[in-house]
Design a protein around this motif. Sequence first.
Motif, PDB file in Angstrom:
ATOM      1  N   SER A 173       0.820  -1.213   0.000  1.00 53.75           N
ATOM      2  CA  SER A 173       0.000   0.000   0.000  1.00 53.75           C
ATOM      3  C   SER A 173       0.852   1.260   0.000  1.00 53.75           C
ATOM      4  CB  SER A 173      -0.922   0.015   1.222  1.00 53.75           C
ATOM      5  OG  SER A 173      -0.164   0.173   2.406  1.00 53.75           O
ATOM      6  N   LYS A 174       0.207   2.378  -0.253  1.00 55.35           N
ATOM      7  CA  LYS A 174       0.841   3.669  -0.091  1.00 55.35           C
ATOM      8  C   LYS A 174       1.004   3.952   1.401  1.00 55.35           C
ATOM      9  CE  LYS A 174       0.629   4.410  -4.545  1.00 55.35           C
ATOM     10  NZ  LYS A 174       1.839   4.246  -5.379  1.00 55.35           N
ATOM     11  N   VAL A 175       1.897   4.878   1.706  1.00 58.57           N
ATOM     12  CA  VAL A 175       2.113   5.236   3.106  1.00 58.57           C
ATOM     13  C   VAL A 175       1.464   6.571   3.401  1.00 58.57           C
ATOM     14  CG1 VAL A 175       4.261   3.928   3.247  1.00 58.57           C
ATOM     15  CG2 VAL A 175       4.345   6.358   2.645  1.00 58.57           C
ATOM     16  N   VAL A 176       1.132   6.784   4.665  1.00 54.00           N
ATOM     17  CA  VAL A 176       0.606   8.068   5.116  1.00 54.00           C
ATOM     18  C   VAL A 176       1.647   8.715   6.018  1.00 54.00           C
ATOM     19  CG1 VAL A 176      -1.768   7.228   4.997  1.00 54.00           C
ATOM     20  CG2 VAL A 176      -0.527   7.106   7.175  1.00 54.00           C
ATOM     21  N   ALA A 177       1.504  10.004   6.230  1.00 50.86           N
ATOM     22  CA  ALA A 177       2.472  10.740   7.049  1.00 50.86           C
ATOM     23  C   ALA A 177       2.452  10.250   8.492  1.00 50.86           C
ATOM     24  CB  ALA A 177       2.159  12.235   6.998  1.00 50.86           C
ATOM     25  N   MET A 178       3.628  10.189   9.092  1.00 50.62           N
ATOM     26  CA  MET A 178       3.703   9.927  10.527  1.00 50.62           C
ATOM     27  C   MET A 178       3.169  11.143  11.282  1.00 50.62           C
ATOM     28  SD  MET A 178       7.570   8.535  11.004  1.00 50.62           S
ATOM     29  CE  MET A 178       8.179   7.031  10.216  1.00 50.62           C
ATOM     30  N   PRO A 179       2.505  10.930  12.408  1.00 54.26           N
ATOM     31  CA  PRO A 179       2.121  12.085  13.222  1.00 54.26           C
ATOM     32  C   PRO A 179       3.359  12.703  13.867  1.00 54.26           C
ATOM     33  CG  PRO A 179       1.669  10.059  14.411  1.00 54.26           C
ATOM     34  CD  PRO A 179       2.103   9.656  13.026  1.00 54.26           C
ATOM     35  N   LYS A 180       3.342  14.010  14.003  1.00 58.45           N
ATOM     36  CA  LYS A 180       4.474  14.662  14.646  1.00 58.45           C
ATOM     37  C   LYS A 180       4.589  14.195  16.094  1.00 58.45           C
ATOM     38  CE  LYS A 180       6.917  19.017  14.353  1.00 58.45           C
ATOM     39  NZ  LYS A 180       6.853  20.412  13.844  1.00 58.45           N
ATOM     40  N   PHE A 181       5.811  13.969  16.525  1.00 55.79           N
ATOM     41  CA  PHE A 181       6.171  13.488  17.864  1.00 55.79           C
ATOM     42  C   PHE A 181       5.797  12.023  18.086  1.00 55.79           C
ATOM     43  CE2 PHE A 181       5.216  18.116  18.423  1.00 55.79           C
ATOM     44  CZ  PHE A 181       6.539  18.525  18.420  1.00 55.79           C
ATOM     45  N   LEU A 182       5.537  11.299  17.000  1.00 56.01           N
ATOM     46  CA  LEU A 182       5.380   9.845  17.118  1.00 56.01           C
ATOM     47  C   LEU A 182       6.621   9.257  17.770  1.00 56.01           C
ATOM     48  CD1 LEU A 182       3.875   7.163  16.290  1.00 56.01           C
ATOM     49  CD2 LEU A 182       5.284   7.228  14.209  1.00 56.01           C
ATOM     50  N   ARG A 183       6.409   8.361  18.721  1.00 54.01           N
ATOM     51  CA  ARG A 183       7.495   7.692  19.405  1.00 54.01           C
ATOM     52  C   ARG A 183       7.457   6.208  19.070  1.00 54.01           C
ATOM     53  NH1 ARG A 183       6.479  12.410  21.794  1.00 54.01           N
ATOM     54  NH2 ARG A 183       7.810  13.202  23.486  1.00 54.01           N
ATOM     55  N   ILE A 184       8.609   5.650  18.695  1.00 50.48           N
ATOM     56  CA  ILE A 184       8.698   4.216  18.408  1.00 50.48           C
ATOM     57  C   ILE A 184       9.954   3.654  19.073  1.00 50.48           C
ATOM     58  CG2 ILE A 184       8.702   2.399  16.673  1.00 50.48           C
ATOM     59  CD1 ILE A 184       7.661   4.310  14.629  1.00 50.48           C
ATOM     60  N   ILE A 185       9.782   2.562  19.780  1.00 49.10           N
ATOM     61  CA  ILE A 185      10.904   1.762  20.276  1.00 49.10           C
ATOM     62  C   ILE A 185      10.881   0.457  19.510  1.00 49.10           C
ATOM     63  CG2 ILE A 185      11.909   0.584  22.255  1.00 49.10           C
ATOM     64  CD1 ILE A 185      10.380   2.541  24.060  1.00 49.10           C
ATOM     65  N   THR A 186      11.995   0.083  18.923  1.00 46.16           N
ATOM     66  CA  THR A 186      12.054  -1.223  18.264  1.00 46.16           C
ATOM     67  C   THR A 186      13.062  -2.099  18.990  1.00 46.16           C
ATOM     68  OG1 THR A 186      12.043  -2.303  16.102  1.00 46.16           O
ATOM     69  CG2 THR A 186      13.863  -0.786  16.521  1.00 46.16           C
ATOM     70  N   GLY A 187      12.719  -3.377  19.147  1.00 46.09           N
ATOM     71  CA  GLY A 187      13.541  -4.280  19.941  1.00 46.09           C
ATOM     72  C   GLY A 187      13.131  -4.246  21.401  1.00 46.09           C
ATOM     73  N   ASP A 188      13.843  -4.998  22.221  1.00 50.72           N
ATOM     74  CA  ASP A 188      13.511  -5.138  23.637  1.00 50.72           C
ATOM     75  C   ASP A 188      14.801  -5.198  24.440  1.00 50.72           C
ATOM     76  OD1 ASP A 188      12.507  -5.702  26.142  1.00 50.72           O
ATOM     77  OD2 ASP A 188      11.497  -7.551  25.581  1.00 50.72           O
ATOM     78  N   ALA A 189      15.007  -4.229  25.312  1.00 46.42           N
ATOM     79  CA  ALA A 189      16.219  -4.177  26.134  1.00 46.42           C
ATOM     80  C   ALA A 189      16.233  -5.231  27.231  1.00 46.42           C
ATOM     81  CB  ALA A 189      16.356  -2.790  26.762  1.00 46.42           C
ATOM     82  N   LYS A 190      15.126  -5.984  27.384  1.00 50.28           N
ATOM     83  CA  LYS A 190      15.029  -6.940  28.488  1.00 50.28           C
ATOM     84  C   LYS A 190      14.727  -8.356  28.007  1.00 50.28           C
ATOM     85  CE  LYS A 190      13.463  -3.278  31.599  1.00 50.28           C
ATOM     86  NZ  LYS A 190      12.370  -2.800  32.500  1.00 50.28           N
ATOM     87  N   THR A 191      15.279  -8.757  26.878  1.00 49.56           N
ATOM     88  CA  THR A 191      14.973 -10.091  26.354  1.00 49.56           C
ATOM     89  C   THR A 191      15.518 -11.213  27.220  1.00 49.56           C
ATOM     90  OG1 THR A 191      16.954 -10.029  24.949  1.00 49.56           O
ATOM     91  CG2 THR A 191      14.882  -9.307  23.953  1.00 49.56           C
ATOM     92  N   THR A 192      16.539 -10.941  28.014  1.00 52.42           N
ATOM     93  CA  THR A 192      17.076 -12.001  28.872  1.00 52.42           C
ATOM     94  C   THR A 192      16.019 -12.500  29.837  1.00 52.42           C
ATOM     95  OG1 THR A 192      19.282 -11.061  28.663  1.00 52.42           O
ATOM     96  CG2 THR A 192      18.941 -12.591  30.465  1.00 52.42           C
ATOM     97  N   THR A 193      15.082 -11.632  30.222  1.00 54.26           N
ATOM     98  CA  THR A 193      13.985 -12.062  31.085  1.00 54.26           C
ATOM     99  C   THR A 193      12.654 -12.129  30.349  1.00 54.26           C
ATOM    100  OG1 THR A 193      13.855  -9.759  31.850  1.00 54.26           O
ATOM    101  CG2 THR A 193      14.995 -11.315  33.258  1.00 54.26           C
ATOM    102  N   ASN A 194      12.450 -11.321  29.311  1.00 48.36           N
ATOM    103  CA  ASN A 194      11.169 -11.323  28.584  1.00 48.36           C
ATOM    104  C   ASN A 194      11.092 -12.379  27.497  1.00 48.36           C
ATOM    105  OD1 ASN A 194      10.183  -9.179  30.058  1.00 48.36           O
ATOM    106  ND2 ASN A 194      10.731  -7.636  28.534  1.00 48.36           N
ATOM    107  N   GLY A 195      12.230 -12.910  27.063  1.00 48.19           N
ATOM    108  CA  GLY A 195      12.233 -13.771  25.896  1.00 48.19           C
ATOM    109  C   GLY A 195      12.299 -12.944  24.623  1.00 48.19           C
TER     110      GLY A 195
END
Length: 517
Positions: A356-378
């Motif tokens: 699909s086509k993309v739409v604009a991100m909202p300003k100040f959208l916050r995204i975290i990718t990955g997990d800093a706690k995989t040793t306990t979260n899996g």
Amino acid sequence: MGRNIRKRRSPLAVRAIAASAALAIGGGGLVWANFYASAHEKNSSTNTTKAAGAQVATITCPDVGQKLTNVPKQARGEVDGELATLDQQITAAYQRLATTRDAQTRDASFVQNSILNPLKNNRSVIIDRIKLEINRVGGKAPGWLDGLSTCTGAPADQTNAGGQNNGGAAASPSASASAGAGAGAGAGAGAGASASASAPAGGAQAGNGGQAGNGPVAADFVDITKVQPNVARKARTQNGGSSGTFSSSCGVNANKKFNTDNVIVAPGVTNGAHHLHDYVGNQSNDAFANNDTFAAAQTSCANQGDKSSYYWPVVRIQNGTQDFDQNNDGGGKELNVGQIQQVKQAQIKFVGNAKSKVVAMPKFLRIITGDAKTTTNGLANANAHWSCTGFENKVQLTAQYPICPRGSTVVRTFAFQSCWDGVNADSANHRTHVAFADAQGNCANGFKAIPQLTMRLVYGFRAPTLTNGQIKNAYAVDGFPEQLHKPSTDHDDFINVFDDALMNKMVTCINNGQRCK
């Protein structure tokens, strides 16, 4: 994201690490003394990491923040602050675990009675505060929160991110927008250095080669030339898809902007990340920044219309060298030690969607990718992709660090979530407002496709050596100390501060199949 201005929280009450850590001269430089070693443990050569026995290696606690998906906006600032206190408590308990090895060998109940039980009591108090904050603004705190106070001690070979089932392979970040959803589920590494081998029992690392004794270990590394190809083919762009790209050049943090905050998950809390971040783009990101701060900031990006904040945990070499933060919170005090490595290239590119086509991100959208706690979260939210130049289209690793051949160097790659709920710039657990597309590019649950942020970080340090089960000159990503610096804990953060004109240009370029910057 709730209130951004909070009073400063007190530092960790426990500073046993700082008291126990001693500097020793040797091997041509300063090295950390192996203050974790029990009386019966022996050191061998300098800067060498070796697996050890099956003592309790770390503390695993339920990740309250990740499970709290429905917190009223009026309570999020206070709740985030309390969640940061839970992290402080775990760090303090891990420090006590790491500095009481002799007592643990003399008393089999020491860990339970002196570390885990007090930790449970302390967590119960904070969880009660979280419930109070939610209920105070008219929400309803879930009853299951009470069951999240208990933590356990985990032997190294029973941590959830050891790569026991997959040998550390991961889907390619360029294979599809869903790379992070199933990271770690690829083909086996086949390298002889199984990620399920025992890690150090709280730091029995010969010669102080690791992160002051709590990782990495030999089993965390693999010779990439011995790993079977595991990169899936990228989804083909279909009619109606968007194949363009938009690149933003923001430098490599040459001005040394560092801090150990994380304004997304712990606004108003100094040292909320417990590890050091590199920053490019927005130059005003710290724990006390808010949207107005970001909008008024300077940027390191060549195009001044991009004031977005891009930040990631630093990588350090365990070569015996101390860095500027050796006595700081988030640095040496929390077992992030070694020589910080500046990236040689930091490539930032936004790409389209196959369906699909993309739409604009909202300003100040916050995204975290990955997990800093995989040793306990899996590995459910793991999105680490480690490779080497010349191998990126063949091998991507999640649960092991690559050892690159001569002429090749380490690469970290990130492919962020590319589907947005169409409403929220953030969410209570900082995850549910965005999602990965599936392998064909479909966004589920009515989510909209947005430009997918991809990042490629290239380093220039020499490869470590793995000989007879020992790793010399190991490298590792910064992290929470109880996470043992596992490669799967790698993660990346983004706050969108593009101006409207540049965001619209990005969307147009991507949707029209152009290559823009």
